[in-house]
Design a protein around this motif. Sequence first.
Motif, PDB file in Angstrom:
ATOM      1  N   SER A  21     -11.582   5.336  41.099  1.00  0.00           N
ATOM      2  CA  SER A  21     -10.647   4.720  40.166  1.00  0.00           C
ATOM      3  C   SER A  21      -9.542   4.027  40.945  1.00  0.00           C
ATOM      4  O   SER A  21      -9.181   4.447  42.045  1.00  0.00           O
ATOM      5  CB  SER A  21     -10.019   5.777  39.247  1.00  0.00           C
ATOM      6  OG  SER A  21     -10.996   6.417  38.462  1.00  0.00           O
ATOM      7  N   ALA A  23      -5.798   2.804  39.901  1.00  0.00           N
ATOM      8  CA  ALA A  23      -4.745   2.707  38.896  1.00  0.00           C
ATOM      9  C   ALA A  23      -3.707   1.691  39.351  1.00  0.00           C
ATOM     10  O   ALA A  23      -3.227   1.758  40.483  1.00  0.00           O
ATOM     11  CB  ALA A  23      -4.100   4.067  38.679  1.00  0.00           C
ATOM     12  N   SER A  25      -0.086  -0.490  38.637  1.00  0.00           N
ATOM     13  CA  SER A  25       1.186  -0.625  37.935  1.00  0.00           C
ATOM     14  C   SER A  25       1.666  -2.056  38.119  1.00  0.00           C
ATOM     15  O   SER A  25       1.323  -2.713  39.091  1.00  0.00           O
ATOM     16  CB  SER A  25       2.218   0.357  38.487  1.00  0.00           C
ATOM     17  OG  SER A  25       2.450   0.108  39.859  1.00  0.00           O
ATOM     18  N   ASP A  73     -10.622  -1.416  32.751  1.00  0.00           N
ATOM     19  CA  ASP A  73     -10.068  -1.140  31.427  1.00  0.00           C
ATOM     20  C   ASP A  73      -8.636  -1.666  31.447  1.00  0.00           C
ATOM     21  O   ASP A  73      -7.742  -1.011  31.988  1.00  0.00           O
ATOM     22  CB  ASP A  73     -10.115   0.359  31.143  1.00  0.00           C
ATOM     23  CG  ASP A  73      -9.627   0.698  29.745  1.00  0.00           C
ATOM     24  OD1 ASP A  73      -8.972  -0.158  29.104  1.00  0.00           O
ATOM     25  OD2 ASP A  73      -9.883   1.814  29.291  1.00  0.00           O
ATOM     26  N   ASN A  74      -8.444  -2.826  30.864  1.00  0.00           N
ATOM     27  CA  ASN A  74      -7.124  -3.446  30.914  1.00  0.00           C
ATOM     28  C   ASN A  74      -6.103  -2.685  30.068  1.00  0.00           C
ATOM     29  O   ASN A  74      -4.902  -2.810  30.295  1.00  0.00           O
ATOM     30  CB  ASN A  74      -7.202  -4.906  30.464  1.00  0.00           C
ATOM     31  CG  ASN A  74      -7.877  -5.780  31.509  1.00  0.00           C
ATOM     32  OD1 ASN A  74      -8.049  -5.394  32.658  1.00  0.00           O
ATOM     33  ND2 ASN A  74      -8.287  -6.974  31.099  1.00  0.00           N
ATOM     34  N   THR A  75      -6.557  -1.907  29.107  1.00  0.00           N
ATOM     35  CA  THR A  75      -5.619  -1.112  28.303  1.00  0.00           C
ATOM     36  C   THR A  75      -5.062   0.057  29.105  1.00  0.00           C
ATOM     37  O   THR A  75      -3.990   0.568  28.795  1.00  0.00           O
ATOM     38  CB  THR A  75      -6.294  -0.581  27.032  1.00  0.00           C
ATOM     39  OG1 THR A  75      -7.306   0.362  27.386  1.00  0.00           O
ATOM     40  CG2 THR A  75      -6.906  -1.713  26.222  1.00  0.00           C
ATOM     41  N   GLN A  76      -5.825   0.491  30.106  1.00  0.00           N
ATOM     42  CA  GLN A  76      -5.406   1.597  30.966  1.00  0.00           C
ATOM     43  C   GLN A  76      -4.932   1.123  32.338  1.00  0.00           C
ATOM     44  O   GLN A  76      -4.591   1.938  33.195  1.00  0.00           O
ATOM     45  CB  GLN A  76      -6.569   2.588  31.161  1.00  0.00           C
ATOM     46  CG  GLN A  76      -7.060   3.222  29.879  1.00  0.00           C
ATOM     47  CD  GLN A  76      -6.021   4.138  29.267  1.00  0.00           C
ATOM     48  OE1 GLN A  76      -5.299   4.854  29.966  1.00  0.00           O
ATOM     49  NE2 GLN A  76      -5.923   4.119  27.944  1.00  0.00           N
ATOM     50  N   ASN A  77      -4.939  -0.198  32.565  1.00  0.00           N
ATOM     51  CA  ASN A  77      -4.558  -0.761  33.869  1.00  0.00           C
ATOM     52  C   ASN A  77      -5.333  -0.104  35.005  1.00  0.00           C
ATOM     53  O   ASN A  77      -4.764   0.256  36.049  1.00  0.00           O
ATOM     54  CB  ASN A  77      -3.046  -0.598  34.115  1.00  0.00           C
ATOM     55  CG  ASN A  77      -2.244  -1.713  33.490  1.00  0.00           C
ATOM     56  OD1 ASN A  77      -2.758  -2.483  32.676  1.00  0.00           O
ATOM     57  ND2 ASN A  77      -0.979  -1.801  33.836  1.00  0.00           N
ATOM     58  N   THR A  78      -6.638   0.061  34.794  1.00  0.00           N
ATOM     59  CA  THR A  78      -7.455   0.763  35.777  1.00  0.00           C
ATOM     60  C   THR A  78      -8.763   0.016  36.020  1.00  0.00           C
ATOM     61  O   THR A  78      -9.371  -0.493  35.071  1.00  0.00           O
ATOM     62  CB  THR A  78      -7.758   2.190  35.310  1.00  0.00           C
ATOM     63  OG1 THR A  78      -6.521   2.881  35.080  1.00  0.00           O
ATOM     64  CG2 THR A  78      -8.550   2.956  36.374  1.00  0.00           C
ATOM     65  N   TYR A  80     -12.594   0.486  38.101  1.00  0.00           N
ATOM     66  CA  TYR A  80     -13.488   1.567  38.505  1.00  0.00           C
ATOM     67  C   TYR A  80     -14.612   1.033  39.388  1.00  0.00           C
ATOM     68  O   TYR A  80     -14.992  -0.139  39.301  1.00  0.00           O
ATOM     69  CB  TYR A  80     -14.122   2.223  37.271  1.00  0.00           C
ATOM     70  CG  TYR A  80     -13.121   2.764  36.288  1.00  0.00           C
ATOM     71  CD1 TYR A  80     -12.743   2.012  35.178  1.00  0.00           C
ATOM     72  CD2 TYR A  80     -12.564   4.018  36.456  1.00  0.00           C
ATOM     73  CE1 TYR A  80     -11.819   2.495  34.266  1.00  0.00           C
ATOM     74  CE2 TYR A  80     -11.640   4.518  35.546  1.00  0.00           C
ATOM     75  CZ  TYR A  80     -11.267   3.757  34.457  1.00  0.00           C
ATOM     76  OH  TYR A  80     -10.362   4.246  33.557  1.00  0.00           O
TER      77      TYR A  80
END
Length: 125
Positions: A21, A23, A25, A73-78, A80
Amino acid sequence: QVQLVESGGGLVQAGGSLRLSCAASGRTFGSSNMGWFRQAPGKERSFVAAISWNTGITVYADDVKGRFTISRDNTQNTAYLQMDSLKPEDTAVYYCAAHRRPIGTIRQMDAYDYWGQGTQVTVSS
């Protein structure tokens, strides 16, 4: 500006799987292409996979095609990297990076502006 933190690395036997993953910011993740690179001991850092920010188009290095899957996943700013059928030669430090240049440069390491600190993946035989 984008700050990136990788996780999910570890030790796995050949044939096993890991999911990395990344992540992010910062407000620009959603408009940044994302890439994964890796660096094995004594070798240069090399391209593994990348995904565009808007169309979801993916590209892979030939030696991971069919085994690795990049997603985001752009909603989770992540972002994979699902790694299946791992081989000992996949052993490396894996880095995620953010790319905001023309899409044609997405495989080029020097086209990425932001990098994570890396996560170690070790595949035993």
